[in-house]
Structures are given as structure tokens and as C-alpha cells.
Design an enzyme around this catalytic site. Structure first.
Site, PDB file in Angstrom:
ATOM      1  N   THR A  33       0.887  -1.048  -0.057  1.00  0.00           N
ATOM      2  CA  THR A  33      -0.106  -0.038  -0.116  1.00  0.00           C
ATOM      3  C   THR A  33       1.041   1.229   0.000  1.00  0.00           C
ATOM      4  O   THR A  33       1.313   1.812  -0.848  1.00  0.00           O
ATOM      5  CB  THR A  33      -1.125  -0.069   1.306  1.00  0.00           C
ATOM      6  OG1 THR A  33      -0.261  -0.126   2.457  1.00  0.00           O
ATOM      7  CG2 THR A  33      -2.071  -1.177   1.036  1.00  0.00           C
ATOM      8  N   LYS A  43       4.420  -6.979   4.060  1.00  0.00           N
ATOM      9  CA  LYS A  43       3.958  -5.380   3.588  1.00  0.00           C
ATOM     10  C   LYS A  43       3.408  -4.983   5.181  1.00  0.00           C
ATOM     11  O   LYS A  43       3.154  -5.327   5.954  1.00  0.00           O
ATOM     12  CB  LYS A  43       2.843  -5.476   2.562  1.00  0.00           C
ATOM     13  CG  LYS A  43       1.465  -5.705   3.045  1.00  0.00           C
ATOM     14  CD  LYS A  43       0.464  -4.861   3.824  1.00  0.00           C
ATOM     15  CE  LYS A  43       0.308  -3.648   3.221  1.00  0.00           C
ATOM     16  NZ  LYS A  43      -0.458  -2.594   4.275  1.00  0.00           N
ATOM     17  N   THR A  76      -1.572  -2.604  10.472  1.00  0.00           N
ATOM     18  CA  THR A  76      -1.677  -2.789   9.044  1.00  0.00           C
ATOM     19  C   THR A  76      -0.390  -3.402   8.293  1.00  0.00           C
ATOM     20  O   THR A  76       0.377  -3.027   7.600  1.00  0.00           O
ATOM     21  CB  THR A  76      -2.118  -1.518   8.389  1.00  0.00           C
ATOM     22  OG1 THR A  76      -2.534  -1.798   7.037  1.00  0.00           O
ATOM     23  CG2 THR A  76      -1.078  -0.495   8.480  1.00  0.00           C
ATOM     24  N   GLU A 101       6.072   4.811   7.572  1.00  0.00           N
ATOM     25  CA  GLU A 101       5.730   6.041   6.580  1.00  0.00           C
ATOM     26  C   GLU A 101       6.529   7.209   6.985  1.00  0.00           C
ATOM     27  O   GLU A 101       6.388   7.676   8.053  1.00  0.00           O
ATOM     28  CB  GLU A 101       4.320   6.397   6.749  1.00  0.00           C
ATOM     29  CG  GLU A 101       3.436   5.387   6.109  1.00  0.00           C
ATOM     30  CD  GLU A 101       2.055   5.441   6.440  1.00  0.00           C
ATOM     31  OE1 GLU A 101       1.094   4.592   5.549  1.00  0.00           O
ATOM     32  OE2 GLU A 101       1.436   5.962   7.230  1.00  0.00           O
ATOM     33  N   ASN A 117      -0.011  10.251   5.596  1.00  0.00           N
ATOM     34  CA  ASN A 117      -1.455  10.141   6.121  1.00  0.00           C
ATOM     35  C   ASN A 117      -2.692  10.956   5.751  1.00  0.00           C
ATOM     36  O   ASN A 117      -3.885  10.806   5.947  1.00  0.00           O
ATOM     37  CB  ASN A 117      -1.403   9.609   7.408  1.00  0.00           C
ATOM     38  CG  ASN A 117      -0.613   8.339   7.440  1.00  0.00           C
ATOM     39  OD1 ASN A 117      -1.453   7.333   7.534  1.00  0.00           O
ATOM     40  ND2 ASN A 117       0.562   8.283   7.668  1.00  0.00           N
ATOM     41  N   THR A 153      -6.481  10.352  -1.161  1.00  0.00           N
ATOM     42  CA  THR A 153      -6.613  11.237  -2.502  1.00  0.00           C
ATOM     43  C   THR A 153      -5.244  11.315  -3.200  1.00  0.00           C
ATOM     44  O   THR A 153      -5.183  11.708  -4.023  1.00  0.00           O
ATOM     45  CB  THR A 153      -6.707  12.651  -1.931  1.00  0.00           C
ATOM     46  OG1 THR A 153      -6.054  12.877  -0.791  1.00  0.00           O
ATOM     47  CG2 THR A 153      -8.256  12.820  -1.377  1.00  0.00           C
TER      48      THR A 153
END
Length: 434
Positions: free
Chosen positions: A182, A208, A219, A305, A429, A434
Site C-alpha cells: 500500500t 507488507k 496494518t 511511513e 497520511n 486522495t
């Protein structure tokens, strides 16, 4: 992840960061051959692939792992009380006879909080692949990751599964690794080989995970394959035991998600004698599996991230391993510690603070607490140590930062992993959908 079962396993902590140990792409450690280019198809009898079916705009979003023969499979799952439909279906599949032929994974859509329609879609995904492979429905696991609350585009999934039939021979394991991502910035894989009963046994893994990572699963998805012959109950115990030493000791941002799991498949094609805790080489198998689990866990933490650094916190001198782990999680999960590491600020007060508010720590003698940033001691028996600020700042500029904490209250220890917290975490995040 939920790993509440107690077991009788015992294994040596072999989870040394591979880069720190000076490993090359293929190396030997304690009789284990480590291949950093290895993957889930390194063991005998597995195929994997992936393609773009249209859930995402451009990138791969549908992947699969297929075993030539039924593989006994163990699973561990997110502890979030809201669990996505694919997770429920996979649990149900494994409750039949504990074996799988295949795993079907999609990214871009979590199929979570989608009600009965989501559950029906997960069953339909399972049925489609089982029918194509001509196996029983319960011999297929379904896994999803991505945006929560959106129905699966089943027309695209159906077209992708049909296309898969033509693509199986053309796609590679790298296509699978890409299809499960992702917000990850890289694929994550490894393989480890050992010899058991004179037979070469291989364990391969892929994972992942980048955001919404917190101890007890988040996640993240992990897929581990082996050609070893392992008794089903022993396979389950091994995965739960080592999950507590690896995937349950990482954190990125403190969020725990709805979908995530680790699956361990063993198809027996190595032809070794069936492994269990009574087997004389059980510890060899555990050591190899532990290397795979810890390497994947650390790669997930490093790929947090917006992360620029991997943080490793080693806690010793605790009254129990559980307390040592809790303290390590508290330190590596502290936003103030993470931002200090990002900013290369040797502010040891933030570390001490995170130790002190660890909820599992019922008592602590501050006058015994000692802390190091790498080899630089900053606290000695509760008091600050005079140290070279420039040297400490230079140390924190490294990609791998180690923090050592000694509670001096017992003989137990644990190691946890996380990452720093940068400006990019907010940017990534804030625009996830979007």
C-alpha cells in the site's frame, strides 16, 4: 496479533539485524544459510505472482501464492475487535483441516466495515480461486489490505482471477511482492536454509507494512512458506511463539488495524521427519523461522511511513520478559523519542519518561536506571552522565539507532523495533485516500 496460547517452545534469540552483523546476500549464521534475495518461492513447491486488476489506478493490486500440494497452515491475526471480512473467511478456512493450497491477496481495498456484502464478497473471492485451481473452497485463504469502508469492485477481482490463469507462468514472485503493498516504499523478503534429517529445508517470507503498525499486529501482512514437514500443532505453536518475539515487538505510529495477519505454510516437500518440539532438530527449525520473522518485522519498522531510521530498543534487567517488552514498546513507541531521533537530538529525558509511564511496570527504582545511545552512556544509576553532545548527535544521524535501557531489577530482557517520526508521516497520511 493475538498469541495468547502458552507453549513449551524454547529458542535462542537469533534476531540480530542482518546489516549490523555484516551479512552479505548469502551468508552463514549458526549453521543457517541466509539469502537476503530469497522469497516465498524459495522453498520447494511454491509459485507466486501478481498483476494489476484495476483496484488501484496503476500499480499491482492482486497477488497469489500457490502450493503444489496441500500445506499445513498456521495463522495469527490482528487484535482489533473490528475484523475485516477476509480475515473472518480465512480463519474459517483454516478451522476445517488446517491446510491450504493457495492464498489470494488484494491491496487497495480492505473489505472492512462492509457488512454482509463484504463477507459475501470475501467468500466469492475464495470460491473463484478454488474453482480455478480445482481445489476445495476451504483450501484457499483470502487476504485484503487498503482503504476501509468501501465495497470490493468484484467485477475487477473476477477479471483479475481469470487473467491470473494465463499469467501464472509469466508473473514472478516480485509481482506478488508488489501486489501486496500500500504505502510501502519497498518490497520485503528473505529466505533461510538449514539441514534437518539430512534434508535441505528452506523457509521464505514476504511482508507488507508501513503505517498503522503497532505491537499486537496492525496494518501489516506476513506470508511465510516452508518445505519442511511440520506437525500442525507444532506449526501453530512455533508461529505464535515467534510472533511474540518479532511482529508483536514493532511499532510505527500506535494504530492497530482491522485486516492483518501472518500466515505460515508448510507443504512437507523437503521430506524431513515430521517436526515437533520432541524432534532433536526442532531448535534448528525454530532458529531459522525466527530469523525470517525478525528480519521481516524490522524491515516493516524501517519502512514506516516517512521514516528515515530504524530504532532498536534493548531492555535488560527486568523482572520478566513481558515487562522488558512493555518497556521497549513504550520507548520505541514514544512520539517524543521518535521525533528526537529524527531531529538527532540526544534528549535522554524523553527515554527516561517513556520508561516511567510504562503501564505494565508496577514498580521502578529510578536510582538503578541506566540508559545508552549506542555505546554512549547518558544515564548511570538514575543520574545524568557527562557526554559529548556532538558525538551523540553524530550517532543519531545513523540509519540504525540503538537505545539500551538497564532497569537492574531482574534478569530478563527483550528487544523492540520502531522508526523515527518525520514530517512526511503527516503528509502521507493526510492524503491517504486522495
Amino acid at each position: 496479533m493475538s498469541t495468547d496460547d502458552k507453549d513449551i517452545l524454547d529458542s535462542t534469540d537469533t534476531g540480530i539485524a542482518l546489516q549490523d552483523a555484516g551479512h552479505t546476500e548469502q551468508d552463514i549464521k549458526d549453521g543457517l544459510s541466509i539469502n537476503l534475495d530469497g522469497h516465498v518461492t524459495s522453498p520447494l513447491g511454491y509459485k507466486a505472482g501478481g498483476l494489476h486488476c484495476g483496484i488501484k489506478r496503476k500499480r499491482h493490486d492482486l497477488g497469489w501464492i500457490i502450493s503444489e500440494v496441500p500445506a499445513f497452515t498456521a495463522g495469527v491475526y490482528t487484535t482489533n475487535l473490528i475484523q475485516a471480512a477476509p480475515l473472518q473467511v480465512t480463519k474459517e478456512s483454516l478451522q476445517v483441516d488446517g491446510s491450504l493450497y493457495a492464498v489470494l491477496v488484494n491491496s487497495g481495498n480492505a473489505n472492512a466495515c462492509t457488512g454482509m456484502q463484504g463477507l459475501e464478497d470475501a467468500y466469492e473471492m475464495r470460491r473463484m480461486l478454488a474453482e480455478q485451481l480445482e481445489v476445495e473452497k476451504h483450501q484457499v485463504a483470502v487476504v485484503s489490505t487498503g482503504v476501509i469502508g468501501e465495497l470490493m469492485p468484484m467485477d475487477k477481482i473476477s477479471a483479475g482471477v481469470k487473467e491470473m490463469k494465463e499469467q501464472v507462468a509469466q508473473t514472478t514472485v516480485l509481482d506478488f511482492e508488489k501486489a501486496i503493498l500500500t504505502t510501502d516504499t519497498c518490497t520485503k523478503h528473505i529466505a533461510v536454509e538449514c539441514v534437518i534429517d539430512g534434508c535441505k529445508v528452506t523457509i521464505g517470507g514476504a511482508a507488507k507494512g508501513s503505517g498503522m503498525i503497532h505491537p499486537n499486529m496492525a496494518t501489516m501482512l506476513g506470508f511465510i512458506t516452508t518445505d519442511a514437514t511440520v506437525e500442525p500443532a507444532a506449526l501453530d505453536l512455533a508461529l505464535k511463539h515467534l510472533t511474540n518475539k518479532s511482529f508483536n515487538r514493532i511499532t510505527v505510529d500506535g494504530d492497530t488495524s482491522t485486516n492483518d495477519m501472518v500466515l505460515l505454510m508448510a507443504n512437507g516437500l523437503a521430506k524431513n521427519d515430521s517436526l515437533s518440539p520432541q524432534h532433536p532438530q526442532w531448535d534448528t527449525f525454530l532458529a531459522a523461522l525466527e530469523l525470517v520473522c525478525k528480519d521481516l518485522a524490522k524491515k516493516i519498522a524501517r519502512d514506516g511511513e516517512g521514516a528515515t531510521k530504524l530504532i532498536e530498543v534493548q531492555v535488560k534487567g527486568a523482572e520478566s520478559e513481558q515487562i522488558a517488552e512493555a518497556v521497549g514498546k513504550s520507548v520505541v513507541g514514544s512520539s517524543l523519542v521518535k521525533t528526537a531521533v529524527y531531529g538527532t537530538d540526544p534528549n535522554w529525558g524523553r527515554i527516561v519518561c517513556a520508561v516511567g509511564y510504562t503501564s505494565e511496570l508496577k514498580s521502578l527504582d529510578p536510582n538503578l536506571l541506566s540508559v545508552w545511545l549506542g555505546e554512549i552512556q547518558v544515564v548511570d544509576n538514575g543520574l545524568p552522565v557527562s557526554f559529548n553532545e556532538e558525538e551523540a548527535t553524530l550517532y543519531l544521524e545513523q540509519e540504525n539507532v540503538k537505545i539500551y535501557v538497564d532497569l537492574q531489577m531482574g534478569s530478563h530482557e527483550a528487544t523492540c523495533w520502531g522508526c523515527d517520526l518525520s514530517y512526511d508521516y503527516v503528509r502521507i497520511n493526510a492524503s491517504y485516500r486522495t
